[in-house]
Design a protein around this motif. Structure first.
Motif, PDB file in Angstrom:
ATOM      1  N   THR A 182       0.570  -1.125   0.088  1.00 63.30           N
ATOM      2  CA  THR A 182      -0.064  -0.034  -0.101  1.00 63.30           C
ATOM      3  C   THR A 182       0.882   1.226   0.111  1.00 63.30           C
ATOM      4  OG1 THR A 182      -1.572  -1.165   1.046  1.00 63.30           O
ATOM      5  CG2 THR A 182      -1.841   1.279   1.177  1.00 63.30           C
ATOM      6  N   LEU A 183       1.859   1.272   0.604  1.00 64.83           N
ATOM      7  CA  LEU A 183       2.776   2.381   0.788  1.00 64.83           C
ATOM      8  C   LEU A 183       3.448   2.584  -0.605  1.00 64.83           C
ATOM      9  CD1 LEU A 183       4.603   4.384   1.999  1.00 64.83           C
ATOM     10  CD2 LEU A 183       6.131   2.833   2.780  1.00 64.83           C
ATOM     11  N   GLN A 184       3.786   1.347  -1.189  1.00 67.59           N
ATOM     12  CA  GLN A 184       4.445   1.344  -2.669  1.00 67.59           C
ATOM     13  C   GLN A 184       3.360   2.358  -3.630  1.00 67.59           C
ATOM     14  OE1 GLN A 184       4.711  -2.014  -4.945  1.00 67.59           O
ATOM     15  NE2 GLN A 184       6.609  -1.446  -5.956  1.00 67.59           N
ATOM     16  N   GLU A 185       2.086   1.896  -3.555  1.00 63.29           N
ATOM     17  CA  GLU A 185       1.154   2.443  -4.280  1.00 63.29           C
ATOM     18  C   GLU A 185       1.026   3.968  -3.947  1.00 63.29           C
ATOM     19  OE1 GLU A 185      -1.904  -1.118  -4.813  1.00 63.29           O
ATOM     20  OE2 GLU A 185      -2.770   0.770  -4.031  1.00 63.29           O
ATOM     21  N   GLU A 186       1.071   4.489  -2.767  1.00 63.61           N
ATOM     22  CA  GLU A 186       0.823   5.739  -2.666  1.00 63.61           C
ATOM     23  C   GLU A 186       2.225   6.391  -2.649  1.00 63.61           C
ATOM     24  OE1 GLU A 186       0.606   5.312   1.822  1.00 63.61           O
ATOM     25  OE2 GLU A 186      -1.562   4.971   1.822  1.00 63.61           O
ATOM     26  N   LEU A 187       3.271   5.939  -2.793  1.00 60.88           N
ATOM     27  CA  LEU A 187       4.506   6.682  -3.096  1.00 60.88           C
ATOM     28  C   LEU A 187       4.325   6.998  -4.835  1.00 60.88           C
ATOM     29  CD1 LEU A 187       7.241   4.988  -1.191  1.00 60.88           C
ATOM     30  CD2 LEU A 187       6.370   7.318  -0.768  1.00 60.88           C
ATOM     31  N   LEU A 188       4.043   5.882  -5.516  1.00 59.01           N
ATOM     32  CA  LEU A 188       3.748   6.083  -6.881  1.00 59.01           C
ATOM     33  C   LEU A 188       2.605   7.112  -7.230  1.00 59.01           C
ATOM     34  CD1 LEU A 188       4.420   5.076  -9.616  1.00 59.01           C
ATOM     35  CD2 LEU A 188       2.546   3.425  -9.419  1.00 59.01           C
ATOM     36  N   GLN A 189       1.545   6.971  -6.507  1.00 51.89           N
ATOM     37  CA  GLN A 189       0.656   8.205  -6.902  1.00 51.89           C
ATOM     38  C   GLN A 189       1.218   9.458  -6.633  1.00 51.89           C
ATOM     39  OE1 GLN A 189      -2.097   5.927  -4.364  1.00 51.89           O
ATOM     40  NE2 GLN A 189      -3.277   5.509  -5.832  1.00 51.89           N
ATOM     41  N   GLN A 190       1.923   9.574  -5.768  1.00 57.26           N
ATOM     42  CA  GLN A 190       2.383  11.180  -5.203  1.00 57.26           C
ATOM     43  C   GLN A 190       3.639  11.521  -6.118  1.00 57.26           C
ATOM     44  OE1 GLN A 190       3.268  10.436  -1.019  1.00 57.26           O
ATOM     45  NE2 GLN A 190       1.049  10.074  -0.598  1.00 57.26           N
ATOM     46  N   GLY A 191       4.253  10.600  -6.937  1.00 59.93           N
ATOM     47  CA  GLY A 191       5.454  10.833  -7.490  1.00 59.93           C
ATOM     48  C   GLY A 191       5.140  11.597  -8.828  1.00 59.93           C
ATOM     49  N   PRO A 192       6.303  12.020  -9.473  1.00 55.96           N
ATOM     50  CA  PRO A 192       6.077  13.032 -10.647  1.00 55.96           C
ATOM     51  C   PRO A 192       5.899  12.421 -11.816  1.00 55.96           C
ATOM     52  CG  PRO A 192       8.427  12.032 -10.215  1.00 55.96           C
ATOM     53  CD  PRO A 192       7.523  11.446  -9.123  1.00 55.96           C
ATOM     54  N   THR A 193       5.734  10.878 -12.034  1.00 53.49           N
ATOM     55  CA  THR A 193       5.547  10.591 -13.218  1.00 53.49           C
ATOM     56  C   THR A 193       4.147   9.822 -13.416  1.00 53.49           C
ATOM     57  OG1 THR A 193       7.754   9.969 -13.437  1.00 53.49           O
ATOM     58  CG2 THR A 193       6.292   8.825 -14.845  1.00 53.49           C
ATOM     59  N   PRO A 194       3.610  10.087 -14.654  1.00 55.02           N
ATOM     60  CA  PRO A 194       2.188   9.402 -14.795  1.00 55.02           C
ATOM     61  C   PRO A 194       2.391   7.759 -14.806  1.00 55.02           C
ATOM     62  CG  PRO A 194       2.582  10.825 -16.734  1.00 55.02           C
ATOM     63  CD  PRO A 194       3.717  10.889 -15.764  1.00 55.02           C
ATOM     64  N   TYR A 195       1.430   7.242 -13.959  1.00 50.75           N
ATOM     65  CA  TYR A 195       1.467   5.935 -13.475  1.00 50.75           C
ATOM     66  C   TYR A 195       0.392   5.012 -13.622  1.00 50.75           C
ATOM     67  CZ  TYR A 195      -1.779   7.244 -10.052  1.00 50.75           C
ATOM     68  OH  TYR A 195      -3.084   7.469  -9.592  1.00 50.75           O
ATOM     69  N   SER A 196       0.398   3.805 -13.471  1.00 55.45           N
ATOM     70  CA  SER A 196      -0.670   2.802 -13.729  1.00 55.45           C
ATOM     71  C   SER A 196      -0.215   1.782 -12.700  1.00 55.45           C
ATOM     72  CB  SER A 196      -0.913   2.141 -14.923  1.00 55.45           C
ATOM     73  OG  SER A 196      -0.837   2.970 -16.176  1.00 55.45           O
ATOM     74  N   ILE A 197      -1.424   1.493 -11.807  1.00 56.15           N
ATOM     75  CA  ILE A 197      -1.505   0.158 -10.745  1.00 56.15           C
ATOM     76  C   ILE A 197      -2.201  -0.917 -11.173  1.00 56.15           C
ATOM     77  CG2 ILE A 197      -1.896  -0.548  -8.520  1.00 56.15           C
ATOM     78  CD1 ILE A 197      -1.562   2.465  -7.913  1.00 56.15           C
ATOM     79  N   VAL A 198      -1.682  -1.998 -11.576  1.00 58.08           N
ATOM     80  CA  VAL A 198      -2.372  -3.236 -11.876  1.00 58.08           C
ATOM     81  C   VAL A 198      -2.227  -4.079 -10.487  1.00 58.08           C
ATOM     82  CG1 VAL A 198      -2.308  -5.277 -13.044  1.00 58.08           C
ATOM     83  CG2 VAL A 198      -1.357  -3.103 -14.079  1.00 58.08           C
ATOM     84  N   ARG A 199      -3.398  -4.179 -10.097  1.00 51.92           N
ATOM     85  CA  ARG A 199      -3.972  -4.938  -8.877  1.00 51.92           C
ATOM     86  C   ARG A 199      -4.170  -6.324  -9.229  1.00 51.92           C
ATOM     87  NH1 ARG A 199      -7.028  -1.486  -4.124  1.00 51.92           N
ATOM     88  NH2 ARG A 199      -5.064  -0.359  -3.656  1.00 51.92           N
TER      89      ARG A 199
END
Length: 247
Positions: free
Chosen positions: A111-128
């Motif tokens: 969950t922390l990993q996801e949050e860091l990605l979402q708050q990061g500088p780059t457009p992102y995608s999360i595949v759960r």
């Protein structure tokens, strides 16, 4: 397109690399064996040079509280290196329901990993993704002895690793979701039922005892590990996959 696949030599990563290459893309695996250390950041700059998209499949070496530090540090290093390299899309593979099982250290870490990605500088995608078919043997072994396997009745919607690969590649080759896509197998089982199906298919005569305090998945109540109505359902059924494994 050029892809850097973090964890690109593992179970999922090696298949993602192969599938991307088969589609005509350049796919570079990045792992300790290729000189990339996610915790120190060593080798990341070279691995990300010229990459359009990063697919992050790296896994913590442990499932305890130390996994929080692993994902905090590795994600920070990867986002910073990706920004310097001009990466346009960061993709992470995570777990369905990961933010709803705080009792599990590893789930809190993801969950922390996801949050860091979402708050990061780059457009992102999360595949759960839901739990892999291939891990059922491990799940049974956690609470087993010579006569019985103790499993909770936790509801799961498991998926074949090959279908996870397809889901990751589909998202990675598309535009950033800036959100989450859930992927799951087509069938829902109680874990104790799944254990009985597995043992019978393998000719294992042990008994499955329903014990709602047994093993890691005892911490997941209700339907938190079920993908929900918006999920992308994979085609492979568990019983069909089992038959293919036991021929």
């Amino acid at each position: 397109m050029k892809f850097t696949v973090i964890g690109g030599t593992g179970r999922i990563g090696s298949q993602v690399v192969a599938k991307l290459r088969a589609a005509g893309h350049e796919a570079v695996p990045a792992a300790p064996s290729t000189g990339v250390d996610m915790l120190s950041g060593a080798g990341l700059a070279g691995a990300l040079e010229g990459a359009d998209t990063v697919v992050n499949l790296a896994n913590s070496p442990t499932f305890d509280a130390a996994s929080l530090d692993f994902f905090r540090t590795s994600m920070g290093n990867l986002l910073a290196a990706g920004e310097r390299a001009g990466v346009g899309h960061q993709v992470v593979l995570s777990i369905v329901g990961v933010d709803q099982v705080p009792a599990l250290d590893y789930y809190r870490a993801k969950t922390l990993q996801e949050e860091l990605l979402q708050q990061g500088p780059t457009p992102y995608s999360i595949v759960r993704a839901t739990q892999f078919f291939e891990f059922m043997g491990d799940v049974l072994s956690w609470t087993a002895d010579d006569k019985a396997v103790r499993l909770p009745a936790t509801r799961l919607q498991p998926i074949a690793a090959a279908d996870v690969v397809d889901g990751v590649v589909e998202v990675a080759t598309g535009a950033p979701l800036r959100g989450i896509r859930n992927i799951a197998g087509p069938d829902v089982f109680a874990l104790d039922e799944l254990g009985r199906i597995t043992l019978e298919a393998e000719g294992d005569g042990r008994t499955v005892v329903t014990d709602d305090s047994a093993g890691m998945f005892a911490a997941a109540g209700g339907d938190v590990l079920i993908a929900g109505p918006d999920a992308h359902l994979a085609p492979t059924h568990y019983r069909d996959w089992l038959r293919a494994q036991t021929r």
